[in-house]
Every structure is written in structure tokens, then in C-alpha cells.
Design a protein around this motif. Structure first.
Motif, mmCIF file in Angstrom:
data_model
loop_
_atom_site.group_PDB
_atom_site.id
_atom_site.type_symbol
_atom_site.label_atom_id
_atom_site.label_comp_id
_atom_site.label_asym_id
_atom_site.label_seq_id
_atom_site.Cartn_x
_atom_site.Cartn_y
_atom_site.Cartn_z
ATOM 1 N N HIS A 176 16.679 -1.259 0.081
ATOM 2 C CA HIS A 176 15.524 -1.054 -0.789
ATOM 3 C C HIS A 176 14.814 -2.386 -0.989
ATOM 4 O O HIS A 176 15.459 -3.404 -1.240
ATOM 5 C CB HIS A 176 15.953 -0.507 -2.160
ATOM 6 C CG HIS A 176 16.356 0.920 -2.120
ATOM 7 N ND1 HIS A 176 15.479 1.937 -2.391
ATOM 8 C CD2 HIS A 176 17.525 1.504 -1.810
ATOM 9 C CE1 HIS A 176 16.103 3.099 -2.264
ATOM 10 N NE2 HIS A 176 17.349 2.854 -1.908
ATOM 11 N N GLY A 177 13.484 -2.370 -0.897
ATOM 12 C CA GLY A 177 12.702 -3.566 -1.178
ATOM 13 C C GLY A 177 12.735 -3.876 -2.654
ATOM 14 O O GLY A 177 12.800 -2.973 -3.488
ATOM 15 N N GLY A 178 12.692 -5.131 -2.989
ATOM 16 C CA GLY A 178 12.671 -5.522 -4.393
ATOM 17 C C GLY A 178 11.306 -5.313 -5.013
ATOM 18 O O GLY A 178 10.278 -5.430 -4.340
ATOM 19 N N GLY A 194 8.910 -2.496 3.628
ATOM 20 C CA GLY A 194 10.121 -1.781 4.009
ATOM 21 C C GLY A 194 10.129 -1.539 5.506
ATOM 22 O O GLY A 194 9.240 -0.865 6.022
ATOM 23 N N PHE A 195 11.088 -2.134 6.220
ATOM 24 C CA PHE A 195 11.181 -1.951 7.666
ATOM 25 C C PHE A 195 12.206 -0.884 8.007
ATOM 26 O O PHE A 195 13.127 -0.624 7.237
ATOM 27 C CB PHE A 195 11.552 -3.268 8.351
ATOM 28 C CG PHE A 195 10.451 -4.270 8.319
ATOM 29 C CD1 PHE A 195 9.306 -4.085 9.078
ATOM 30 C CD2 PHE A 195 10.530 -5.394 7.520
ATOM 31 C CE1 PHE A 195 8.271 -4.998 9.054
ATOM 32 C CE2 PHE A 195 9.504 -6.317 7.479
ATOM 33 C CZ PHE A 195 8.377 -6.117 8.253
ATOM 34 N N GLY A 207 10.289 0.691 0.459
ATOM 35 C CA GLY A 207 9.520 -0.421 -0.093
ATOM 36 C C GLY A 207 9.645 -0.522 -1.596
ATOM 37 O O GLY A 207 9.811 0.488 -2.289
ATOM 38 N N GLY A 208 9.561 -1.736 -2.112
ATOM 39 C CA GLY A 208 9.553 -1.954 -3.552
ATOM 40 C C GLY A 208 8.156 -1.771 -4.117
ATOM 41 O O GLY A 208 7.180 -1.609 -3.383
ATOM 42 N N THR A 254 1.765 -2.834 -0.483
ATOM 43 C CA THR A 254 3.088 -2.383 -0.080
ATOM 44 C C THR A 254 2.927 -1.734 1.281
ATOM 45 O O THR A 254 1.873 -1.180 1.600
ATOM 46 C CB THR A 254 3.713 -1.372 -1.072
ATOM 47 O OG1 THR A 254 2.887 -0.214 -1.152
ATOM 48 C CG2 THR A 254 3.889 -1.988 -2.455
ATOM 49 N N GLN A 255 3.978 -1.833 2.077
ATOM 50 C CA GLN A 255 3.919 -1.293 3.440
ATOM 51 C C GLN A 255 5.296 -0.775 3.819
ATOM 52 O O GLN A 255 6.311 -1.377 3.463
ATOM 53 C CB GLN A 255 3.492 -2.402 4.402
ATOM 54 C CG GLN A 255 3.329 -1.972 5.826
ATOM 55 C CD GLN A 255 2.791 -3.101 6.693
ATOM 56 O OE1 GLN A 255 2.443 -4.173 6.201
ATOM 57 N NE2 GLN A 255 2.731 -2.866 7.976
ATOM 58 N N THR A 256 5.329 0.337 4.563
ATOM 59 C CA THR A 256 6.593 0.902 5.002
ATOM 60 C C THR A 256 6.456 1.453 6.419
ATOM 61 O O THR A 256 5.344 1.669 6.900
ATOM 62 C CB THR A 256 7.070 2.009 4.034
ATOM 63 O OG1 THR A 256 8.386 2.415 4.386
ATOM 64 C CG2 THR A 256 6.150 3.205 4.074
#
Length: 170
Positions: A69-71, A92-93, A98-99, A124-126
């Protein structure tokens, strides 16, 4: 720790915070570990601008690896300025979620691009998981030439919600 690949949180309290020439405040995870949260409480100005010699942008970022999980990123200041490719982002890869990114300020300016053409942004990006939300709350929010406030997905993931609240001007 109990969560292999996890990173710890960063908390910064200051009168001013200036990140330039590729300077970064960042957390990242590898594997299933969670990226740490980032919290900035700055009395006067947060300014993020420019890139380093390899065109890496100055940024506040949290990046999750595959499955982590992204912060969350929380920035609170009187003035937040992102210029010349400066970036606040949670990414988020692979399967990483993504956080969320939250910016609370009196004035927010997102404008211009780096020497390499990358826009200044709050984002934000995922890829293939759920993306985080972006929330910008200010009296005045200005997004000018090439600046971006966005949530996006590059694959099968769902982009997060985007909220911009300005009491005086957008």
C-alpha cells in the motif's frame, strides 16, 4: 519487522520547506510491504521546484511496490507552490494500492513544467489496483500553464477521487 519491504513514516515540522534541484522527501516499499506516510506541517511556505541533472523532479512522494500500500501524504502550510516540474505524488505499481494525497493551505499554486517537459503536479497514480484520492483545500487554488492536479490509472486499476475546494478562487 513483521512487514517485509515496508518503510517507516516521515513527519516534518518547519517554518519553511524548500525542495529544489531534484531534492526529495520520499517513502517507498518493495514487495508486499507498505510505504510509510509523509506528514508536513509547515508554518509559512512549501516550495517544490526543478529537477536534478538526470531530470528527476523535486518531490514529496510515496511509492508502493507489488502488492504494498502506498503511504498517505498530508501537507499543511500557508502557501504551497509547485513550479518547474515540482511534484507531490503517491504511486502504486503492479498490484500496489496508491496512497491518498491531501494538501491544506491558504494558497496553492501548481504551474509550469521542468526543463524535460514534466508538468508540476499534485497526483495519485496506479497501475492495476485502486488509486488513492487527491484532496486540495485552500482559500485560493491556481493551476496555471502546464500544471496538473489529477488522479490517474495506466492500466486496469481505478483512479481515485479528486476534490478541490477553494473558498475564494479556483
Amino acid at each position: 519487522g513483521d512487514d517485509p519491504g515496508a518503510s517507516t513514516a516521515i513527519e516534518l515540522v518547519a517554518d519553511n520547506a524548500v525542495l529544489s534541484n531534484g531534492a526529495q522527501i520520499a517513502t517507498a516499499s518493495i514487495g508486499a510491504g507498505a510505504a510509510g506516510a509523509i506528514q508536513l506541517s509547515v508554518r509559512d511556505t512549501v516550495q517544490i521546484s526543478g529537477v536534478d541533472s538526470t531530470l528527476s523532479p523535486s518531490s514529496i512522494s510515496s511509492t508502493s511496490g507489488s502488492g504494498g500500500h502506498g503511504g498517505d501524504i498530508f501537507v499543511e502550510s500557508s502557501r504551497v507552490t509547485l513550479i518547474e516540474g515540482g511534484r507531490i505524488s503517491s504511486l502504486g505499481f503492479a498490484e500496489g494500492v496508491g496512497g491518498n494525497v491531501t494538501v491544506n493551505a491558504d494558497t496553492v499554486l501548481v504551474a509550469g513544467a521542468s526543463v524535460g517537459g514534466a508538468p508540476s503536479s499534485i497526483q495519485t497514480q496506479t497501475l492495476s489496483a485502486a488509486g488513492g484520492t487527491v484532496s486540495v483545500n485552500a482559500s485560493s487554488v491556481m493551476v496555471d500553464t502546464l500544471g496538473l492536479i489529477q488522479t490517474l490509472t495506466n492500466d486496469s486499476g481505478s483512479a481515485g477521487d479528486l476534490t478541490v475546494t477553494a473558498t475564494d478562487m479556483v
